[in-house]
Design a protein around this motif. Structure first.
Motif, PDB file in Angstrom:
ATOM      1  N   LYS A  95       0.831  -1.207   0.000  1.00  0.00           N
ATOM      2  CA  LYS A  95       0.000   0.000   0.000  1.00  0.00           C
ATOM      3  C   LYS A  95       0.867   1.259   0.000  1.00  0.00           C
ATOM      4  O   LYS A  95       0.600   2.226  -0.716  1.00  0.00           O
ATOM      5  N   LEU A  98       2.629   1.878  -3.416  1.00  0.00           N
ATOM      6  CA  LEU A  98       1.722   2.367  -4.465  1.00  0.00           C
ATOM      7  C   LEU A  98       1.345   3.834  -4.277  1.00  0.00           C
ATOM      8  O   LEU A  98       0.749   4.444  -5.165  1.00  0.00           O
ATOM      9  N   SER A 129      -5.156  -1.272  -1.654  1.00  0.00           N
ATOM     10  CA  SER A 129      -4.558  -1.020  -2.974  1.00  0.00           C
ATOM     11  C   SER A 129      -4.232  -2.309  -3.717  1.00  0.00           C
ATOM     12  O   SER A 129      -3.589  -2.276  -4.767  1.00  0.00           O
ATOM     13  N   ASP A 132      -4.844  -2.437  -7.402  1.00  0.00           N
ATOM     14  CA  ASP A 132      -4.201  -1.427  -8.265  1.00  0.00           C
ATOM     15  C   ASP A 132      -3.579  -2.166  -9.463  1.00  0.00           C
ATOM     16  O   ASP A 132      -2.897  -3.177  -9.276  1.00  0.00           O
ATOM     17  N   ARG A 134      -1.101  -1.683 -11.084  1.00  0.00           N
ATOM     18  CA  ARG A 134       0.368  -1.750 -11.063  1.00  0.00           C
ATOM     19  C   ARG A 134       0.887  -2.883 -10.181  1.00  0.00           C
ATOM     20  O   ARG A 134       2.074  -3.173 -10.172  1.00  0.00           O
ATOM     21  N   ALA A 135      -0.014  -3.500  -9.389  1.00  0.00           N
ATOM     22  CA  ALA A 135       0.428  -4.490  -8.400  1.00  0.00           C
ATOM     23  C   ALA A 135       0.226  -5.918  -8.878  1.00  0.00           C
ATOM     24  O   ALA A 135      -0.816  -6.245  -9.446  1.00  0.00           O
TER      25      ALA A 135
END
Ligand code: AG3
Length: 277
Positions: A95, A98, A129, A132, A134-135
């Motif tokens: 978290k 990000l 997150s 997300d 991106r993760a």
């Protein structure tokens, strides 16, 4: 570990001390293939997660640890685009990572899927997150992941481990640091949780020596209070492959944090006298 009707206690026998939290109820008790995962509702520290009887996270103070493992490392890098988290199954470190707009992709590699599933259920605020784009969360052995990673694959590697016993012991060894060095870009940064400055002084020095031998030119110890971990005082060691360790004056990301600030970066890295070499 001891629990009577109302108190949860983590004892540090070799230090003759302990921490106790007053418990309201037990929410979860499960034996995963790797460890015993327990979650409690406490009287005044929010929820508590323990692994094999060791305090990992409380709702009230985890932000200090997660911010201080993450932000000094990411703020030491000009453009932290590709990040790897080893461990960190509760997703608190993910978290924080990000929060950095520069980050384009994060791999979180946690050995024990049950820790993450328990966190998703009982610590939703740490997992907010997880979806997300991106993760990417992988349930695999982090030591093997780094060994198999391409050279120069990551800008920043964060090691959010338990104490150096059992499966986490290898995360405190020079061979692992060598593999991290290889997997980092030329300006890459490695950060690892490095236990208590008061209780684990020789471990901290050994980690610093091993990082130096593995090639990390510059290392700094960031220390901070963590009242539910042994001694109430904790640390993260940050190591740079090349060059210096500082917050770039031209690039100070705006971060929504409760403990970390760019001013605190310098203060937290001043070692206490007994750790000055
Ligand atoms: N990492 C655990 C630090 C070690 C705590 N040690 C102890 N209680 N004996 C925490 C993981 C948080 N993401």
């Amino acid at each position: 570990m001891a629990i009577d009707d109302t108190w949860y206690t983590e004892e540090w026998a070799d230090q003759g001390s302990a921490i106790s939290l007053k418990i309201k109820t037990k929410l979860c008790d499960l034996q995963s293939p790797y460890q015993r995962i327990e979650i409690f509702e406490t009287e005044s520290f929010g929820r508590l997660m323990t692994l094999d009887g060791l305090v990992m996270v409380t709702g009230r103070d985890n932000f200090i640890y997660h911010e201080m493992l993450t932000h000094p490392a990411l703020c030491s890098h000009m453009q932290p685009e590709k990040v790897l988290i080893i461990g960190g199954g509760d997703c608190g470190t993910l978290k924080e990572v990000l929060k950095h707009e520069a980050v384009k992709h994060v791999d979180m590699v946690e050995l024990d899927a049950d820790v993450t599933h328990a966190a998703e259920e009982f610590f939703p605020e740490l997992c907010s997150s997880n979806h997300d784009p991106r993760a990417a969360i992988h349930f695999e052995d982090g030591i093997k992941w780094v060994k198999d990673a391409d050279e120069q694959r990551y800008d920043v590697i964060l090691v959010d481990s338990t104490d150096p016993v059992g499966p986490a012991a290898g995360l405190f060894e020079i061979e692992f640091y060598r593999q991290c060095f290889r997997a980092l870009t030329d300006n890459g940064i490695l950060a690892l949780q490095s236990e208590s400055p008061l209780f684990h002084t020789s471990l901290i020095q050994a980690v610093d020596d091993s990082l130096g031998q593995a090639g990390f030119a510059k290392r700094k110890l960031f220390h901070f209070p963590q009242c539910t971990y042994p001694s109430g005082w904790w640390s993260a060691t940050v190591a740079a492959k090349n060059g210096t360790l500082s917050v770039d004056l031209l690039r100070r990301p705006t971060l929504d944090t409760r403990y970390y600030s760019h001013e605190l970066y310098a203060a937290a890295a001043i070692p206490p006298r007994f750790l000055q070499s």
